[in-house]
Design a protein around this motif. Structure first.
Motif, short mmCIF file in Angstrom:
data_model
loop_
_atom_site.label_atom_id
_atom_site.label_comp_id
_atom_site.label_asym_id
_atom_site.label_seq_id
_atom_site.Cartn_x
_atom_site.Cartn_y
_atom_site.Cartn_z
N GLY A 290 0.94 -0.85 0.21
CA GLY A 290 -0.02 0.17 -0.25
C GLY A 290 0.89 1.66 0.37
N TYR A 291 2.26 1.42 -0.71
CA TYR A 291 2.80 2.81 -0.61
C TYR A 291 2.27 3.27 -1.53
CZ TYR A 291 7.15 1.51 1.88
OH TYR A 291 7.64 0.86 3.16
N ASP A 292 2.67 4.84 -1.45
CA ASP A 292 1.87 5.71 -1.96
C ASP A 292 2.28 6.16 -2.83
OD1 ASP A 292 -0.08 7.22 -0.33
OD2 ASP A 292 1.44 6.16 0.80
N GLY A 293 3.88 5.74 -3.75
CA GLY A 293 4.28 6.01 -4.89
C GLY A 293 5.42 4.74 -4.66
N ILE A 294 6.39 5.02 -5.93
CA ILE A 294 7.08 4.23 -6.07
C ILE A 294 8.64 4.92 -7.15
CG2 ILE A 294 8.69 2.31 -6.99
CD1 ILE A 294 6.25 0.08 -6.70
N ILE A 295 9.84 5.16 -7.11
CA ILE A 295 10.65 5.85 -7.59
C ILE A 295 11.47 5.23 -8.13
CG2 ILE A 295 11.91 7.76 -7.85
CD1 ILE A 295 10.96 9.62 -5.81
N HIS A 296 11.68 4.73 -9.27
CA HIS A 296 12.53 4.17 -9.90
C HIS A 296 13.99 4.52 -10.75
CE1 HIS A 296 13.59 1.38 -14.21
NE2 HIS A 296 14.02 0.99 -12.70
N MET A 297 15.27 4.76 -10.18
CA MET A 297 16.44 5.28 -10.52
C MET A 297 17.23 5.06 -11.87
SD MET A 297 16.36 8.15 -7.94
CE MET A 297 17.18 7.04 -6.19
N LYS A 298 17.33 5.12 -12.70
CA LYS A 298 18.13 4.43 -13.30
C LYS A 298 19.86 5.49 -13.73
CE LYS A 298 16.18 4.00 -17.58
NZ LYS A 298 16.83 4.05 -17.96
N SER A 299 21.25 4.52 -14.28
CA SER A 299 22.03 5.97 -15.27
C SER A 299 21.07 5.90 -16.43
CB SER A 299 23.30 5.02 -15.35
OG SER A 299 24.04 5.61 -16.22
N PHE A 300 20.89 6.98 -17.26
CA PHE A 300 20.64 7.24 -18.41
C PHE A 300 21.17 5.81 -19.49
CE2 PHE A 300 21.59 8.16 -23.07
CZ PHE A 300 20.40 8.73 -23.64
N GLY A 301 20.40 5.05 -20.48
CA GLY A 301 21.52 3.93 -21.27
C GLY A 301 21.80 2.47 -20.18
N CYS A 302 20.65 2.09 -19.27
CA CYS A 302 20.66 1.28 -18.39
C CYS A 302 20.14 0.21 -18.70
CB CYS A 302 21.18 1.19 -16.58
SG CYS A 302 20.63 0.20 -16.38
N ILE A 303 21.07 -0.77 -19.88
CA ILE A 303 19.74 -1.71 -20.20
C ILE A 303 18.77 -2.30 -18.87
CG2 ILE A 303 19.35 -3.78 -22.15
CD1 ILE A 303 20.94 -1.08 -23.13
N PRO A 304 19.69 -3.49 -18.24
CA PRO A 304 18.87 -3.76 -17.77
C PRO A 304 17.75 -3.00 -16.99
CG PRO A 304 21.30 -4.14 -16.82
CD PRO A 304 21.39 -3.43 -17.69
N GLU A 305 18.09 -1.55 -16.37
CA GLU A 305 16.81 -1.37 -15.93
C GLU A 305 15.31 -0.13 -17.28
OE1 GLU A 305 15.44 -0.98 -12.59
OE2 GLU A 305 18.12 -1.74 -12.12
N LEU A 306 16.19 -0.18 -17.31
CA LEU A 306 14.96 -0.11 -19.39
C LEU A 306 14.87 -2.03 -19.14
CD1 LEU A 306 17.54 1.91 -21.74
CD2 LEU A 306 15.04 3.02 -21.12
N ASN A 307 15.11 -2.57 -19.55
CA ASN A 307 13.97 -4.02 -19.30
C ASN A 307 13.05 -4.19 -18.10
OD1 ASN A 307 15.64 -3.92 -21.43
ND2 ASN A 307 17.15 -5.47 -20.47
N ALA A 308 13.15 -3.79 -17.13
CA ALA A 308 12.24 -4.08 -15.97
C ALA A 308 11.42 -2.43 -16.36
CB ALA A 308 13.29 -3.28 -15.14
N ASN A 314 3.33 -2.12 -16.06
CA ASN A 314 2.09 -2.76 -15.89
C ASN A 314 1.79 -2.39 -14.48
OD1 ASN A 314 1.80 -3.27 -18.85
ND2 ASN A 314 3.38 -4.79 -18.45
N LEU A 315 2.49 -2.98 -13.78
CA LEU A 315 2.13 -2.99 -12.46
C LEU A 315 1.75 -2.06 -11.99
CD1 LEU A 315 5.25 -4.70 -10.06
CD2 LEU A 315 3.74 -2.11 -8.93
N SER A 316 2.14 -0.85 -12.14
CA SER A 316 1.66 1.05 -12.11
C SER A 316 0.02 1.42 -12.36
CB SER A 316 2.51 1.97 -12.40
OG SER A 316 1.84 2.93 -12.41
N ARG A 317 -0.31 0.43 -13.59
CA ARG A 317 -1.30 0.48 -13.85
C ARG A 317 -2.52 -1.22 -13.22
NH1 ARG A 317 -1.31 -2.83 -19.33
NH2 ARG A 317 -1.58 -4.43 -17.82
#
Ligand code: SF4
Length: 377
Positions: A290-308, A314-317
């Motif tokens: 029941g958290y109010d929000g999530i912040i997803h942080m990554k370096s520009f061009g980080c492929i693993p986090e782009l993949n996620a 979908n989870l947000s929706r």
């Protein structure tokens, strides 16, 4: 081998204290010092000598190395695995040699991070301690990391509600100083007890149901605050309780790839590299709690986090939980990040109020779990 060792290494949050402690125990006669503090100059130096397309941990670390070499370092450490970072060491070493620096580079990546290979590298550098003392130093370092991570975890959740500003930070500094001076597990135990007492004395006015935000993403961006413009501190100033599971203790002892994939529920079927699976599984846990929000942080061009990212969308929706995606590199504007964070904080605050009204109209449980099907990712 240099006659007088001057050992240095890049920054990653407060962990340089533990690395200094460990190296000072392994090499008692060496000069051990972390790279000079991160500044804009560090970023500029690193970026100027890095390939443009490379992700920002490479650039930040390279800036750290250059500044450390300028301060007289003659031995540099590098380690990292899980993604292309494991291959960065060789390139960083070559760039530094091309710049004309003379030094020894200990790249403890991939197979060189195995315990036996690690031990061999330390011996080759001149450590003459018996194995038992080496292990004691390592154990002290691990326990120090655990103490740091535990306190910082609590601090992130509580600091936004401290009655006397700066009281959490003051205890943190005391703990870190004690860790830097600790010579044994007994010293560390005393420091932890003092920290516990000081923590209990901190007065907070945390409401029973504060705004809560979970932070997930790429490990370096999460753990080195200067690389993300101190996002966590900005959230704390908004009186938000912040949660972040990622830390060195988690990486060393808490990470379980198979379990994380399982905990990603319907959002991931396969690994996506580095810590991408952790980002999804931790986000799923925040949504369920029941958290109010999530912040997803990554370096520009980080492929693993782009993949996620599609899985996170979908989870947000499905769970109606806002996720702010922030990408950082040397060109990112601090003001832009601040503005987006302020807008995000306002948005989750308003959403909380609106959900409160909706819940009172439609009954509780209206907010989460709209769709539980397998959404892919
Ligand atoms: S996880 Fe991403 S940002 Fe970090 S080193 Fe790997 S590719 Fe680069």
């Amino acid at each position: 081998m240099p006659e007088h060792l001057a050992i240095s290494f890049p920054h990653m949050g407060g962990y340089s204290i533990v690395f200094t402690q460990l190296m000072s125990h392994l090499f008692p006669t060496a000069r051990v010092f972390p790279a000079p503090p991160m500044t804009q100059k560090t970023v500029e130096l690193g970026s100027r000598h890095s390939p443009d397309f490379v992700c920002s941990p490479f650039k930040y670390n390279l800036g750290n190395y250059i500044e450390a070499l300028e301060q007289g370092a003659n031995v540099l450490f590098q380690t990292g695995m899980g993604c292309r970072y494991g291959y960065y060491g060789e390139l960083q070493e070559q760039i530094l040699r091309d710049l004309g620096y003379k030094f020894q580079f200990l790249c403890l990546s991939r197979e060189r991070a195995q315990p036996m290979a690690l031990c061999r590298s330390i011996r080759e550098l001149g450590c003459t301690l018996p194995l038992s003392q080496m292990l004691s130093a390592l154990l002290l370092a691990c326990e120090s990391i655990r103490a740091m991570d535990r306190y910082e975890y609590w601090m992130r959740e509580s600091m936004g509600f401290e009655v006397a500003p700066g009281s959490c930070e003051a205890v943190r500094e005391q703990l870190f100083e004690a860790i830097a001076r600790a010579d044994s597990l007994q010293d560390l135990q005393r420091a932890k007890s003092r920290c516990k007492q000081a923590t209990e004395a901190i007065r907070t006015n945390k409401p029973p149901n504060p705004l809560r935000v979970g932070i997930v993403g790429e490990l370096y961006t999460l753990m080195e605050p200067s690389s993300n413009f101190f996002v966590e501190q900005q959230l704390v100033r908004e009186s938000i309780s912040v949660s972040r599971a990622m830390g060195i203790w988690f990486l060393l002892f808490g990470k379980n790839h198979r379990q994380a994939l399982k905990n990603s529920g319907p959002y991931l079927w396969h690994t996506v590299g580095a810590n991408g699976v952790d980002s999804v599984s931790q986000s799923f846990a925040y949504a369920q709690r029941g958290y109010d929000g999530i912040i997803h942080m990554k370096s520009f061009g980080c492929i693993p986090e782009l993949n996620a990212t599609p899985a996170l969308m979908n989870l947000s929706r499905d769970w109606n939980i806002p996720i702010l995606h922030l990408s950082f590199d040397s060109h990112t504007s601090e003001t832009g990040v601040q503005t987006r964070l302020e807008a995000f904080a306002d948005m989750i605050r308003m959403k909380r109020e609106e959900d409160g009204v909706a819940n009172s109209q439609f009954g509780r449980g209206h907010r989460f779990g709209v769709h539980q099907g397998r959404s892919g990712g």
